[in-house]
Write an enzyme that holds these catalytic residues in place. Structure first.
Site, PDB file in Angstrom:
ATOM      1  CG  ASN A  33      -4.669 -77.957  77.267  1.00  0.00           C
ATOM      2  OD1 ASN A  33      -5.874 -78.189  77.297  1.00  0.00           O
ATOM      3  ND2 ASN A  33      -3.886 -78.385  76.291  1.00  0.00           N
TER       4      ASN A  33
ATOM      5  CG  HIS B  17       6.985 -67.501  84.235  1.00  0.00           C
ATOM      6  ND1 HIS B  17       7.028 -68.304  83.109  1.00  0.00           N
ATOM      7  CD2 HIS B  17       7.143 -68.338  85.291  1.00  0.00           C
ATOM      8  CE1 HIS B  17       7.204 -69.580  83.482  1.00  0.00           C
ATOM      9  NE2 HIS B  17       7.277 -69.624  84.797  1.00  0.00           N
TER      10      HIS B  17
ATOM     11  CB  CYS C 232       9.808 -69.770  81.011  1.00  0.00           C
ATOM     12  SG  CYS C 232       8.260 -69.608  80.102  1.00  0.00           S
TER      13      CYS C 232
ATOM     14  CG  HIS D 219       4.686 -67.766  80.141  1.00  0.00           C
ATOM     15  ND1 HIS D 219       5.760 -66.979  80.505  1.00  0.00           N
ATOM     16  CD2 HIS D 219       3.835 -66.955  79.463  1.00  0.00           C
ATOM     17  CE1 HIS D 219       5.576 -65.755  80.033  1.00  0.00           C
ATOM     18  NE2 HIS D 219       4.409 -65.715  79.408  1.00  0.00           N
TER      19      HIS D 219
ATOM     20  CB  SER E 232       4.179 -78.902  78.342  1.00  0.00           C
ATOM     21  OG  SER E 232       3.821 -78.055  77.275  1.00  0.00           O
TER      22      SER E 232
ATOM     23  CB  CYS F 172       9.901 -65.716  79.723  1.00  0.00           C
ATOM     24  SG  CYS F 172       8.998 -66.051  81.265  1.00  0.00           S
TER      25      CYS F 172
ATOM     26  CD  GLN G 168      -1.441 -75.741  72.553  1.00  0.00           C
ATOM     27  OE1 GLN G 168      -1.189 -76.195  71.436  1.00  0.00           O
ATOM     28  NE2 GLN G 168      -1.354 -76.467  73.650  1.00  0.00           N
TER      29      GLN G 168
ATOM     30  CB  ALA H 117     -21.906 -85.863  96.358  1.00  0.00           C
TER      31      ALA H 117
ATOM     32  CG  HIS I  18       0.807 -71.152  76.951  1.00  0.00           C
ATOM     33  ND1 HIS I  18       1.155 -71.714  78.172  1.00  0.00           N
ATOM     34  CD2 HIS I  18       0.718 -72.194  76.090  1.00  0.00           C
ATOM     35  CE1 HIS I  18       1.279 -73.020  78.044  1.00  0.00           C
ATOM     36  NE2 HIS I  18       1.012 -73.353  76.797  1.00  0.00           N
TER      37      HIS I  18
HETATM   38  O1  LIG Z   1       0.892 -78.498  73.382  1.00  0.00           O
HETATM   39  P1  LIG Z   1       1.037 -78.952  74.801  1.00  0.00           P
HETATM   40  O2  LIG Z   1       0.480 -77.979  75.802  1.00  0.00           O
HETATM   41  O3  LIG Z   1       2.432 -79.375  75.120  1.00  0.00           O
HETATM   42  O4  LIG Z   1       0.194 -80.288  74.868  1.00  0.00           O
HETATM   43  C1  LIG Z   1      -1.041 -80.453  75.501  1.00  0.00           C
HETATM   44  O5  LIG Z   1      -2.112 -79.976  74.710  1.00  0.00           O
HETATM   45  C2  LIG Z   1      -2.341 -80.635  73.473  1.00  0.00           C
HETATM   46  C3  LIG Z   1      -3.599 -80.065  72.859  1.00  0.00           C
HETATM   47  O6  LIG Z   1      -4.722 -80.219  73.688  1.00  0.00           O
HETATM   48  C4  LIG Z   1      -2.441 -82.144  73.647  1.00  0.00           C
HETATM   49  O7  LIG Z   1      -2.471 -82.775  72.383  1.00  0.00           O
HETATM   50  C5  LIG Z   1      -1.293 -82.715  74.464  1.00  0.00           C
HETATM   51  O8  LIG Z   1      -1.513 -84.087  74.709  1.00  0.00           O
HETATM   52  C6  LIG Z   1      -1.200 -81.935  75.773  1.00  0.00           C
HETATM   53  O9  LIG Z   1      -0.124 -82.415  76.554  1.00  0.00           O
END
Ligand SMILES: O=P(O)(O)O[C@H]1O[C@H](CO)[C@@H](O)[C@H](O)[C@H]1O
Ligand SMILES: O=P(O)(O)O[C@H]1O[C@H](CO)[C@@H](O)[C@H](O)[C@H]1O
Lengths: 339, 339
Positions: A153, A113, A51, A164, A161, A54, A168, A28, A166
């Protein structure tokens, strides 16, 4: 627990995937001269006219977002999976492929946002949980959908990307690798012991306490024994259930509380909006028996020692196995102090 | 090969690991507003007095590097694995761990701080190959070492902490996850077909040609059918051999040529010093039969569409399976034009 685990290199077994992580506690303190991440602590406005998530704004494909007030879901404009694509498979000697149909959605957690789960109130997070349930159910009911992956993410460093708030939802015909692994391990354990693998694990963690960072009546949050990411955590329902559909309304609130506590602790760790990928693993929506499934939510955060130094899963990690320096117990200790 | 693979979402099977990658060819054109990598094209000096890998300089632990002239190897000052650590194992219900002993080394490819494999001549790369052979043999001969992982992290974006041309060698008592998977798949195929899995695959690739980017008498370089990283490649020896020890002197040069061609093509792709992690997978050095092993070297480069936009393996990729947009065939087409 033997002290060796805090002092010497060892590997730990992930009971859910059957894979190992290399732990090097003595490492560490190595110096860092590598890449520094640019983590922005800038306060964002509540509405950003540029955005595409939004409320009221127009997306890249010309569609206009409604003036939504809590949660808003739409089909991903650049979906990795499509429902109308043809079925085919290829078996040409050692070239093996199979078509994959699916539906990818984006879920805005809030019209604001400037927010993230860490600073939304429990009632608002509960609404997100409700929509997750609805989507899991509706997508899962579609004929060609056999699995629904809910994930988020967060942060540019995690490939997000748009800041905001969010997440998926990618739903698809085939079970992805990680789900298939967990399916196998849980099934094998259940058929041998007639009880939940993760449930039995949780019983051990609640007794050991050293990796437990939060609990309420319905949920516990632990740094799993086999954690890969420096401050990885797992939210585990105390009642064995195969998927989030089975949440009662009280449990929904308890779950939202666990999410709130965990993400707030994360933000406190390095004083920044803490980046991570999170996801829910739960039973496939195909017709197979799923009594061996015990759903759970995991957070995989990359930051290691400050807001700007992350753990890289590269060379050895790609070719060998994941590796970590601080132990799960040390990480849990730091998070316990922040909850 | 059916056109469906170039047009519609599908998954492809990795014959060596038994896992799948999700391919979404239609998604290549989605816009990118996410994080931009800072790739430096600055020319570095041939000697940097602050670099702990340059010849004659003093490292952080006070040791002085020799005035080496080609390749220089030393034990990692912050090794993730140690040889003197105790043996132990833990089997406490569902908490399962096992000690891991090992030796980690750093290998400087050249005393010239400004170089990388892409701009070293073939004779100098051949010297690196010789040292890899020597290390594989010597480390492998040590009693408690059962596997030797040779790899390189290149570029700050790949977690490399120093731009001086160097790689690493982590040798250890246990087989890491990825090696164990490849061990199993190759063994199963060999016992069923009495021939090399990768050898038979290579025969198919040499006939198909569409993913082949370079070959000489002894080696072929392909974008594997199941490539995960956008421009992933694999150097495969034409003669079946379990490990690099078995390389003749002619083959050593042919291998160095393949490395040179591949890394130069990479640098040409986006006009930058192309980041990647590379590694050699080969037979374990334990006492088990290894006639099913066919060694190979892989490159996992993260850049996707320019020197500043990389592919993130995050949310879906962490919880589901790896995902890519451009197909292996499209990637191979671009690399073919650069060789
Ligand atoms: O859909 P986003 O947020 O633009 O894209 C992000 O998440 C996706 C799902 O994990 C990935 O495949 C992309 O490489 C990443 O940039
Ligand atoms: O030893 P380095 O180059 O400082 O470290 C790099 O490579 C190691 C092996 O892949 C990783 O464990 C580290 O996370 C990474 O930063």
């Amino acid at each position: 627990m033997t002290n060796n685990l805090q002092d010497y290199s060892h590997k730990r077994y992930n009971i859910l995937t059957g894979e190992w992580v290399l732990v090097s506690p003595h490492r560490a303190k190595r110096p860092w001269q590598g890449q520094n991440e640019a983590i922005s602590n800038k306060q964002r406005p509540s509405h950003d006219s540029t955005c595409y998530l939004c409320a009221g704004n127009t997306r890249i494909n010309g569609e206009k977002n409604p003036k939504y007030e809590d949660v808003f879901v739409f089909t991903n404009d650049f979906a990795a999976l499509q429902s109308a694509s043809p079925s085919f498979s290829l078996n040409e000697g050692l070239f093996k492929a199979k078509s994959e149909q699916g539906i990818c959605k984006v879920i805005c957690f809030s019209p604001d946002h400037s927010k993230s789960l860490a600073n939304m109130d429990v009632a608002s997070i509960t609404k997100v949980v409700e929509v997750w349930q609805k989507e899991y159910k509706e997508l899962g009911a579609i004929d060609f959908i056999n699995y629904v992956q809910i994930f988020e993410n967060k942060g540019a460093v995690m490939g997000c990307s748009n800041p905001h708030p969010h997440g998926q939802i990618w739903s698809q015909s085939e079970l992805p690798n990680e789900v298939e692994k967990k399916n196998q391990r849980q099934k094998a354990y259940f058929s041998e012991n007639n009880s939940s693998l993760l449930g039995d694990y949780l019983t051990q963690e609640l007794k050991a306490k050293e990796r437990l960072i939060y609990q309420n009546d319905d949920f516990a949050v632990v740094v799993p024994f086999w954690a890969v990411w420096p401050f990885e955590t797992m939210i585990i329902p105390k009642r064995v259930a195969a998927n989030i559909n089975q949440l009662s309304s009280t449990e929904r609130t308890s779950f939202a509380k666990a999410i709130s506590k965990t993400t707030k602790a994360y933000d406190g760790l390095f004083n920044c909006s803490f980046p991570y990928s999170s996801g829910i693993h739960q039973s496939p929506t195909n017709q197979e028996a799923n009594e061996h499934w015990h759903w759970h939510m995991s957070f995989y955060p990359p930051l290691l020692r400050s807001a700007t130094v992350k753990k890289f899963m590269v060379g050895y990690e790609m070719f060998g196995s994941p590796q970590r320096d601080i132990t799960a117990e040390q990480a849990a200790g730091r998070l316990q102090n922040l909850i």
